[in-house]
Design a protein around this motif. Structure first.
Motif, PDB file in Angstrom:
ATOM      1  N   ARG A 166       8.769   5.808  -3.270  1.00  0.00           N
ATOM      2  CA  ARG A 166       8.597   6.364  -4.674  1.00  0.00           C
ATOM      3  C   ARG A 166       9.627   7.441  -5.167  1.00  0.00           C
ATOM      4  NH1 ARG A 166       4.162   9.693  -4.764  1.00  0.00           N
ATOM      5  NH2 ARG A 166       3.767   9.407  -6.829  1.00  0.00           N
ATOM      6  N   ASP A 225       0.877   5.551  -1.395  1.00  0.00           N
ATOM      7  CA  ASP A 225       0.414   6.676  -1.632  1.00  0.00           C
ATOM      8  C   ASP A 225       0.799   7.178  -3.229  1.00  0.00           C
ATOM      9  OD1 ASP A 225      -1.076   9.258  -1.698  1.00  0.00           O
ATOM     10  OD2 ASP A 225       0.463  10.449  -0.744  1.00  0.00           O
ATOM     11  N   GLY A 226      -0.173   6.736  -4.143  1.00  0.00           N
ATOM     12  CA  GLY A 226       0.215   6.914  -5.426  1.00  0.00           C
ATOM     13  C   GLY A 226       0.905   5.714  -6.046  1.00  0.00           C
ATOM     14  N   PRO A 227       0.848   5.887  -7.425  1.00  0.00           N
ATOM     15  CA  PRO A 227       1.468   4.560  -8.262  1.00  0.00           C
ATOM     16  C   PRO A 227       3.056   4.790  -8.193  1.00  0.00           C
ATOM     17  CG  PRO A 227       0.799   6.461  -9.697  1.00  0.00           C
ATOM     18  CD  PRO A 227       0.285   6.884  -8.375  1.00  0.00           C
ATOM     19  N   ASN A 281       9.710  10.495  -7.851  1.00  0.00           N
ATOM     20  CA  ASN A 281       8.347  10.863  -7.466  1.00  0.00           C
ATOM     21  C   ASN A 281       8.314  11.504  -5.976  1.00  0.00           C
ATOM     22  OD1 ASN A 281       7.159  11.169 -10.027  1.00  0.00           O
ATOM     23  ND2 ASN A 281       6.403   9.222  -9.812  1.00  0.00           N
ATOM     24  N   ASP A 282       9.400  11.780  -5.264  1.00  0.00           N
ATOM     25  CA  ASP A 282       9.507  12.230  -4.095  1.00  0.00           C
ATOM     26  C   ASP A 282       8.778  13.238  -3.753  1.00  0.00           C
ATOM     27  OD1 ASP A 282      11.323  11.607  -1.273  1.00  0.00           O
ATOM     28  OD2 ASP A 282      10.638  13.819  -1.553  1.00  0.00           O
ATOM     29  N   LYS A 283       7.705  13.390  -2.801  1.00  0.00           N
ATOM     30  CA  LYS A 283       6.875  14.623  -2.657  1.00  0.00           C
ATOM     31  C   LYS A 283       7.516  15.823  -2.033  1.00  0.00           C
ATOM     32  CE  LYS A 283       5.337  12.964   1.794  1.00  0.00           C
ATOM     33  NZ  LYS A 283       4.226  12.275   2.570  1.00  0.00           N
ATOM     34  N   GLN A 338       6.024   4.850 -10.743  1.00  0.00           N
ATOM     35  CA  GLN A 338       6.121   4.887 -12.018  1.00  0.00           C
ATOM     36  C   GLN A 338       7.718   4.363 -12.537  1.00  0.00           C
ATOM     37  OE1 GLN A 338       4.441   6.732 -13.948  1.00  0.00           O
ATOM     38  NE2 GLN A 338       2.597   7.482 -12.692  1.00  0.00           N
ATOM     39  N   GLN A 382      11.694  13.604 -11.314  1.00  0.00           N
ATOM     40  CA  GLN A 382      11.080  13.570 -12.602  1.00  0.00           C
ATOM     41  C   GLN A 382      11.869  13.347 -13.829  1.00  0.00           C
ATOM     42  OE1 GLN A 382       7.673  13.558 -12.663  1.00  0.00           O
ATOM     43  NE2 GLN A 382       7.699  13.734 -10.497  1.00  0.00           N
ATOM     44  N   THR A 397      12.973   3.533 -10.436  1.00  0.00           N
ATOM     45  CA  THR A 397      11.803   4.108 -10.673  1.00  0.00           C
ATOM     46  C   THR A 397      12.156   5.539 -10.932  1.00  0.00           C
ATOM     47  OG1 THR A 397      11.480   4.742  -8.463  1.00  0.00           O
ATOM     48  CG2 THR A 397      10.754   2.503  -9.274  1.00  0.00           C
ATOM     49  N   ASP A 431       0.623  -1.215   0.168  1.00  0.00           N
ATOM     50  CA  ASP A 431      -0.110   0.041   0.122  1.00  0.00           C
ATOM     51  C   ASP A 431       0.781   1.460  -0.056  1.00  0.00           C
ATOM     52  OD1 ASP A 431      -2.419  -1.347   0.096  1.00  0.00           O
ATOM     53  OD2 ASP A 431      -2.187  -1.595   2.313  1.00  0.00           O
ATOM     54  N   PRO A 436       3.019   3.503 -14.890  1.00  0.00           N
ATOM     55  CA  PRO A 436       2.896   3.287 -13.649  1.00  0.00           C
ATOM     56  C   PRO A 436       2.882   1.596 -13.686  1.00  0.00           C
ATOM     57  CG  PRO A 436       0.822   3.803 -14.477  1.00  0.00           C
ATOM     58  CD  PRO A 436       1.999   4.131 -15.432  1.00  0.00           C
TER      59      PRO A 436
END
Length: 313
Positions: free
Chosen positions: A198, A6-8, A287-289, A10, A165, A284, A4, A15
């Motif tokens: 991610r 938070d988000g796919p 996509n680190d927030k 990529q 990105q 991957t 689980d 994804p």
């Protein structure tokens, strides 16, 4: 087993579906007997060791690296270099990866960034303090059974930053880059800092070491049947790779084609992952927030008493 998040997750070609990945299984080097650790590497193609290196030593190297790159403008103004926070107001293309083009063709900011990323390999806080960390050297000498005298860390290492990105590392196995030696090398992947699930970490193909060896054997058989010498076969195999040396840029399609899941996890400073020379892996999209730059290195070890790839060392 599903994870689980938070988000796919990529990758370069989109994804991964939840059914297309599973958890990378960790091992505790302080609690698991050495023979069992060796069995896990042999059977699984990878060995994910939690907390092998002192966390503070890894973070010291991370701080030194980003302090060294800070004049290129890659970091968020006012941020602590050890955090490695990307200046998200800038275009990711201003900070290209190593090997994506000729330095002289780049804009001045990109030139400084790439030049510093390259010259960081020779800095003592990396080349000596991290790459030849006594805990790592001692562990590898015992784990491989080669002993202190025969356990040789190759001077050529792959210190990579992964900006949020930016394009991720494509699908490959390391024997592609070490073909002029016996397939006995062991890679140690060292995340230099915490890496969110991610955040652009390495992913491993389930059973990828078996598939990688199969690729190599099939090509070698065809090459020899066509009358190529060993040297000609090595060159021919390399020409079948993409220009970057990888099998393909797209992990998602590759996993689907071969009916295998990708093994994923988040990493902490001090963790390392050992993998065999045929183990198929990729990374991957970061996509680190919090816009954290992923920093990591590939260190490779060989038995100096056996033929090893001195061309690529």
């Amino acid at each position: 087993m599903t994870i689980d998040i938070d988000g796919p997750i990529q990758v370069n070609d989109g994804p991964l579906k939840p059914s297309e990945y599973a958890q990378l299984v960790p091992s505790d080097p302080a609690a698991v007997p050495m023979e069992e650790l060796r069995r896990r590497l042999k059977d699984d193609g990878y060995l994910y060791l939690k907390g092998l290196l002192p966390r503070e030593d890894v973070l010291a190297a991370r701080r030194a690296y980003f302090s060294y790159l800070e004049p290129s403008g890659v970091l968020k103004p006012g941020s602590d270099p050890v955090d490695g926070i990307f200046d998200a107001s800038k275009d990711v293309t201003e900070f290209p990866g190593i090997g994506v083009g000729r330095l002289e063709d780049m804009a001045p900011q990109a030139q400084e960034f790439v030049s510093r990323a390259l010259s960081a390999h020779a800095q003592p806080w990396y080349a000596q303090d991290l790459c030849k960390h006594p805990v790592l050297l001692e562990f590898m000498a015992r784990f491989t059974g080669w002993g202190t005298e025969r356990t040789l860390p190759l001077e050529r290492t792959l210190l990579r930053n992964n900006i949020p990105q930016a394009k991720a590392i494509g699908v490959h196995y390391d024997q592609i880059f070490l073909r002029y030696g016996e397939p006995t090398s062991v890679t140690v992947w060292v995340p230099m800092g915490d890496v969110d699930l991610r955040g652009g970490g390495l992913i491993y193909l389930e059973g990828g070491h078996i598939l990688g060896k199969q690729f190599e054997d099939e090509f070698t058989t065809k090459a020899k049947a066509s009358g190529l010498s060993d040297e000609e076969a090595k060159s021919a195999f390399n020409r079948n790779m993409l220009s970057s040396g990888v099998l393909t840029d797209g992990p998602a399609a590759f996993g689907r084609e071969h009916g295998r899941r990708w093994l994923v996890t988040g990493y902490e400073a001090g963790d390392v992952v050992l993998h065999t020379t045929y183990m198929i892996h990729a990374s991957t999209i970061n996509n680190d927030k919090n816009h954290v730059i992923r920093l990591a290195t590939d260190l490779r070890f060989v038995d100096s008493s056996r033929p090893w790839d001195e061309v690529g060392s």
